[in-house]
Write a protein that holds these residues in place. Structure first.
Motif, PDB file in Angstrom:
ATOM      1  N   ASP A   1     -46.348 -16.557  17.169  1.00  0.00           N
ATOM      2  CA  ASP A   1     -46.194 -15.101  17.268  1.00  0.00           C
ATOM      3  C   ASP A   1     -45.180 -14.668  16.220  1.00  0.00           C
ATOM      4  OD1 ASP A   1     -46.655 -12.558  18.168  1.00  0.00           O
ATOM      5  OD2 ASP A   1     -45.973 -12.906  20.221  1.00  0.00           O
ATOM      6  N   VAL A   2     -45.322 -13.438  15.749  1.00  0.00           N
ATOM      7  CA  VAL A   2     -44.444 -12.965  14.668  1.00  0.00           C
ATOM      8  C   VAL A   2     -44.234 -11.469  14.772  1.00  0.00           C
ATOM      9  CG1 VAL A   2     -46.421 -12.759  13.071  1.00  0.00           C
ATOM     10  CG2 VAL A   2     -44.098 -12.900  12.144  1.00  0.00           C
TER      11      VAL A   2
ATOM     12  N   ALA B   1     -38.978 -11.717   8.747  1.00  0.00           N
ATOM     13  CA  ALA B   1     -40.007 -12.203   9.665  1.00  0.00           C
ATOM     14  C   ALA B   1     -39.330 -12.939  10.818  1.00  0.00           C
ATOM     15  CB  ALA B   1     -40.979 -13.127   8.948  1.00  0.00           C
ATOM     16  N   CYS B   2     -39.535 -12.465  12.055  1.00  0.00           N
ATOM     17  CA  CYS B   2     -39.036 -13.130  13.258  1.00  0.00           C
ATOM     18  C   CYS B   2     -40.201 -13.918  13.849  1.00  0.00           C
ATOM     19  CB  CYS B   2     -38.512 -12.108  14.258  1.00  0.00           C
ATOM     20  SG  CYS B   2     -37.160 -11.098  13.617  1.00  0.00           S
ATOM     21  N   VAL B   3     -40.068 -15.231  13.915  1.00  0.00           N
ATOM     22  CA  VAL B   3     -41.204 -16.101  14.213  1.00  0.00           C
ATOM     23  C   VAL B   3     -40.944 -16.952  15.459  1.00  0.00           C
ATOM     24  CG1 VAL B   3     -42.475 -18.135  13.374  1.00  0.00           C
ATOM     25  CG2 VAL B   3     -42.061 -16.197  11.839  1.00  0.00           C
TER      26      VAL B   3
ATOM     27  N   ARG C   1     -36.213 -15.611  10.735  1.00  0.00           N
ATOM     28  CA  ARG C   1     -35.466 -16.001  11.939  1.00  0.00           C
ATOM     29  C   ARG C   1     -36.439 -16.701  12.881  1.00  0.00           C
ATOM     30  NH1 ARG C   1     -32.766 -11.992  15.422  1.00  0.00           N
ATOM     31  NH2 ARG C   1     -31.182 -13.536  15.892  1.00  0.00           N
ATOM     32  N   LEU C   2     -36.071 -17.890  13.335  1.00  0.00           N
ATOM     33  CA  LEU C   2     -36.879 -18.618  14.313  1.00  0.00           C
ATOM     34  C   LEU C   2     -36.330 -18.337  15.701  1.00  0.00           C
ATOM     35  CD1 LEU C   2     -37.255 -21.996  12.402  1.00  0.00           C
ATOM     36  CD2 LEU C   2     -39.004 -20.243  12.710  1.00  0.00           C
ATOM     37  N   LEU C   3     -37.183 -17.856  16.588  1.00  0.00           N
ATOM     38  CA  LEU C   3     -36.769 -17.468  17.933  1.00  0.00           C
ATOM     39  C   LEU C   3     -37.631 -18.175  18.965  1.00  0.00           C
ATOM     40  CD1 LEU C   3     -36.486 -13.603  17.345  1.00  0.00           C
ATOM     41  CD2 LEU C   3     -34.608 -15.249  17.368  1.00  0.00           C
TER      42      LEU C   3
END
Length: 550
Positions: free
Chosen positions: A473-474, A490-492, A524-526
């Motif tokens: 998801d992004v 991009a928050c991924v 950013r990896l979340l």
């Protein structure tokens, strides 16, 4: 057959304006919500109306109507007058639905309070709406509603009584409702107009306090009815509703769509749980399932997903944010929802303005949010001038018709900012209308990223990035940049946290396939995204968190 366009006097083609209106041989309903429910009960008294899976409680339409009536009598016995504001601060449960229909029968205005609110927000809503009677859950997760109400009670002078669902006080309150109030109830209902305000829903403002969108019987009953018409609901349908009742998605598109067609409302859990949702669909043989895309993603990625028998599903509604193509393919193929519908709207328009149709292809279900509903109008205008744009040119989406709210509760100036003199509701969404009348949402005016003078629509970049094998998801947002004004972040959420995506991999994937200025410069990896209770990603918080962390 090719479409021909007229030409102006000078010989240049005349483009179609970005305007459409919905026609239908099916007339608008002129009923109040209570009168409409009475029609359904008379026609289908023995059909199942409501099922609460967690408690195992069930109501036929006759039983549901009897409990609604008893609660209506109790409201009268408690001195609730027409137009009084009755608050409901609760998670999904059968009592929520009973309050919805009982308040409508006595002409009280039900005020939906977000279950995620804390004392500061709850106090504001209690006072701004002038709530005199409040129904509340005892608690949920980290929220102790009783303690919060006690904390603010002294600062809410209009609040005279609170009734807690799940507490002996609920039974004591409903016991006030006796049949000797029948003539009083009939007299009250005879005073009601379908144009009376019946519901206040507080829109989650990103700045300042939320505004109370005030909706009538006519607004929400017709919207629920026509949403149900477009997915072809009948008394055979059973609708699994994991979305919150406090929002239009649950109480209008769910409950009112069901009761106006004699369908059954199924509550899978007090709040969204993917496993409970799939179990409810299987156990109750649901034909329709609701959710925002992130809910469907959670269900599809649940361990043991394939073990659930979802073969009874035929349709459902996805709304709240755009659906990625790959997710839609799986929803249709693996969840059997061949007729799933995409809806677009906002609280202020009751909520749905645009909807895909049962036979629309995959591209229309993922690339657009459908076309205008019956009896409504939509147009796309230049945000600066208000002039209607030619088809294919982006601008602000506006809606007009029966669904537009009466206004923001006691805030005429804010109402005038949102609803213009022509009664057009300005959505704040950037959209493009295609030649066939279908509408693409390209972003929020306030979410659009402006990098070095170039306009970037996050949806376009997100849709592209969904194709990366490491991305589950992004969300794409703009964050401040000294030189360009904004840069693309991009928050991924990764498919496999043990094999995380790197910024270099992300940029290499985009190189040569996206314009250079659209390629994310930050990653950013979340593990999860911050969400509203209605299931929308809080992009504002993603921006704020990234800006704070630098």
């Amino acid at each position: 057959m090719s479409e021909t366009h007229p030409t102006a006097a000078g010989g240049s083609p005349v483009t179609e304006p970005s305007y459409a209106h919905g026609t239908s041989p099916t007339l608008l309903l002129g009923d109040t919500i209570g009168a409409n429910l009475a029609r359904t009960v008379a026609a289908r008294p023995g059909r199942e109306a409501l099922v609460d899976v967690p408690s195992g409680r069930r109501w036929t339409y006759a039983e549901f109507a009897a409990d609604v009536e008893q609660l209506a009598y109790a409201l009268l016995a408690s001195g609730v007058a027409k137009g009084d504001r009755v608050g409901i601060w609760a998670i999904n449960c059968p009592e929520w639905v009973l309050v919805q229909y009982a308040t409508a029968r006595v002409g009280a205005i039900m005020v939906n309070i977000n279950p995620a609110y804390r004392t500061h927000e709850a106090e504001y809503v209690l006072n701004q709406a002038g709530i005199s009677l409040l129904f509340a859950s005892l608690g949920h997760k980290s929220s102790d509603y009783r303690a919060m109400v006690e904390e603010v009670r002294g600062r809410c002078p209009r609040l005279r009584e609170t009734v807690y669902i799940g507490d002996p006080g609920w039974a004591a309150f409903t016991a006030r409702g006796t049949a000797d109030r029948r003539e009083e109830l009939l007299a009250r209902e005879a005073e009601l107009s379908c144009d009376d305000p019946i519901n206040i829903q507080y829109t989650s403002g990103t700045t300042g306090f939320p505004k109370g969108a005030t909706l009538s019987h006519h607004n929400i009953l017709n919207n629920g009815f026509f949403v149900g018409e477009l997915v072809a609901y009948t008394e055979e349908d059973r609708i699994c509703i994991p979305v919150p009742f406090y929002h239009c998605f649950g109480m209008v598109m769910g409950n009112l769509a069901a009761t106006s067609h004699g369908a059954c409302m199924v509550i899978p859990a007090p709040s969204f749980e993917p496993k409970a949702t799939l179990e409810a669909v299987e156990q109750e043989r649901c034909t329709s399932l609701y959710g925002v895309p992130t809910m469907f993603i959670a269900e599809l990625n649940l361990p043991g997903f394939a073990d659930h028998d979802l073969s009874t599903l035929r349709t459902g509604i996805m709304a709240g944010s755009p659906c990625p193509v790959e997710v839609m393919k799986r929803v249709v193929a693996e969840m059997h929802m061949e007729e799933v519908s995409i809806c677009y709207g906002m609280t202020e328009t009751s909520p749905v303005s645009l909807q895909t149709r049962r036979d629309d292809d995959l591209e229309h279900r993922t690339g657009t949010v459908g076309r205008v509903l019956p009896h409504l109008e939509v147009k796309v205008v230049d945000p600066a001038t208000g002039v209607t744009q030619p088809r294919g040119v982006p601008g602000e989406l506006c809606t007009r018709g029966y669904s537009v709210m009466l206004g923001y509760w006691e805030e005429p100036e804010k109402t005038a900012e949102a609803v213009d003199a022509g009664r057009w509701m300005h959505t704040g969404d950037l959209a493009t209308m295609r030649e066939d009348g279908y509408v693409e949402i390209v972003g929020r005016i306030k979410d659009m990223i402006i990098r070095g003078g170039e306009n970037i629509y996050p949806r376009e970049v997100e849709e592209f990035l969904y194709g990366h094998p490491k991305i589950r998801d992004v969300q794409v947002v703009g964050v401040p940049h000294e030189r360009y004004g904004e840069e693309v972040l991009a928050c991924v959420i990764a498919h496999d946290p043990a094999d995380p995506l790197t910024l270099e991999e992300l940029r290499a994937y985009c190189e040569g396939r996206l314009a250079h200025y659209k390629i994310p410069s930050r990653l950013r990896l979340l593990e999860s995204f911050p969400m509203t209770v209605s299931g929308k990603v809080r992009k504002v918080q993603l921006r704020e968190d990234a800006t704070r962390e630098g």
